[in-house]
Design a protein around this motif. Structure first.
Motif, short mmCIF file in Angstrom:
data_model
loop_
_atom_site.label_atom_id
_atom_site.label_comp_id
_atom_site.label_asym_id
_atom_site.label_seq_id
_atom_site.Cartn_x
_atom_site.Cartn_y
_atom_site.Cartn_z
N UNK A 47 0.81 -1.21 0.00
CA UNK A 47 0.00 0.00 0.00
C UNK A 47 0.85 1.27 0.00
N UNK A 48 2.13 1.14 0.30
CA UNK A 48 3.03 2.30 0.26
C UNK A 48 3.79 2.36 -1.06
N UNK A 49 3.52 1.46 -1.97
CA UNK A 49 4.21 1.38 -3.27
C UNK A 49 5.71 1.54 -3.08
N UNK A 50 6.33 0.54 -2.45
CA UNK A 50 7.76 0.67 -2.10
C UNK A 50 8.65 0.77 -3.33
N UNK A 51 9.81 1.36 -3.15
CA UNK A 51 10.80 1.43 -4.22
C UNK A 51 11.72 0.22 -4.15
N UNK A 52 12.45 -0.01 -5.23
CA UNK A 52 13.41 -1.11 -5.24
C UNK A 52 14.49 -0.85 -4.18
N UNK A 53 14.96 0.40 -4.11
CA UNK A 53 15.98 0.74 -3.12
C UNK A 53 15.47 0.50 -1.70
#
Length: 298
Positions: free
Chosen positions: A201-207
């Motif tokens: 739900x936080x649309x995480x980044x790859x990093x």
């Protein structure tokens, strides 16, 4: 404020809560719930296993239409959205399992057995051969008998959990029939999927996910390419797109609100993302897949 059309289903058998396991037949499920109660999408917070013994039908799981027949098993994880497709013109057994039932402390040997199930790698559906079907029926019958005792003692609860583990272990061979031994990349891929599920739900980044997993972005991308045939960013986008599809079909939230819920700061960015991943606008997707008004629970 949006009105949810999606029903959240929780493990609700108070008598069996000490075990966290319930067994019933498809016919018993049908009698317990009206046809209206079985109609429409529902998100479960438990594991569910449906094993068909005879007859044919269909089951819907996260936009996948699963054809049912003798020996077909359907495996539903907590958080997935399923839909019973009426009529239930088939017979089978339904097993409901609270996640906590698999985390109960039983000692190192039992914990290793639970880990060996590799439930996160099970497909949504798989087939059992004749011998596996017979073993499943036998273990299911013994588990059902233990859970039906008039008084559910600590011994019964412990035995019920052990019988559950035996049943799942017997099924794991069918679920993982085509899977080989896990490599280091496969173990990292498993952790990646779990972390992504937790943060979707936080649309995480790859990093960000790489930091969570304590690996470099290069290592994470190499792992995803090896395990899934896609880089980490594509896997993140695919999971976010699935959540967007769920919310569009199963809630009345506007696409603007859904985009905000999924971490998009601008509605146009969500629109572009959805078009790229799904191939249509959010509104077009909703119109094509939304249940009819008569099937929407209020």
């Amino acid at each position: 404020m949006s009105t949810k059309a999606l029903r959240d289903m929780r493990f609700a058998n108070q008598r069996l809560e000490p075990v966290g396991v319930e067994v019933m037949t498809v016919s018993e499920l049908h009698r317990r719930m009206s046809a209206r109660g079985l109609t429409g999408p529902e998100r479960v917070d438990f594991f569910m296993l449906l094993v068909v013994t005879r007859g044919t039908g269909e089951h819907r799981l996260d936009f996948e239409q699963i054809a049912l027949g003798s020996g077909r098993a359907v495996f539903v994880r907590p958080g997935q959205v399923q839909e019973w497709r009426l009529p239930l013109a088939y017979h089978g057994d339904v097993l409901l399992v609270e996640p906590a039932a698999l985390r109960a402390s039983r000692g190192a040997q039992a914990d290793a057995a639970v880990a060996s199930l590799r439930l996160d790698e099970w497909p949504n559906s798989f087939d059992l051969d004749a011998a596996e079907q017979a073993t499943c029926r036998q273990l299911n019958a013994v588990l059902r008998q233990e859970l039906a005792r008039p008084e559910l003692t600590p011994v019964s609860a412990a035995l019920g959990r052990e019988l559950l583990l035996c049943l799942l272990l017997s099924l794991s061979r069918a679920a993982m029939r085509r899977a080989g031994d896990r490599t280091a990349a496969a173990l990292l891929a498993q952790r990646f999927v779990a972390a992504l599920e937790h943060q979707v739900m936080a649309r995480p980044s790859v990093d960000g996910l790489a930091r969570t997993l304590r690996v470099s972005t290069r290592t994470l991308n190499r792992c995803c390419n090896e395990s899934f045939g896609q880089p980490a960013k594509a896997m993140i986008d695919r999971r976010v797109a699935l959540e967007a599809r769920r919310l569009l079909v199963h809630t009345d939230a506007t696409s603007v609100v859904i985009g905000e819920q999924l971490g998009f700061t601008e509605p146009t960015n969500f629109l572009k993302f959805f078009r790229r991943r799904v191939g249509s606008t959010p509104e077009s997707f909703r119109r094509a897949h939304r249940p009819s008004a008569t099937n929407v629970r209020r």
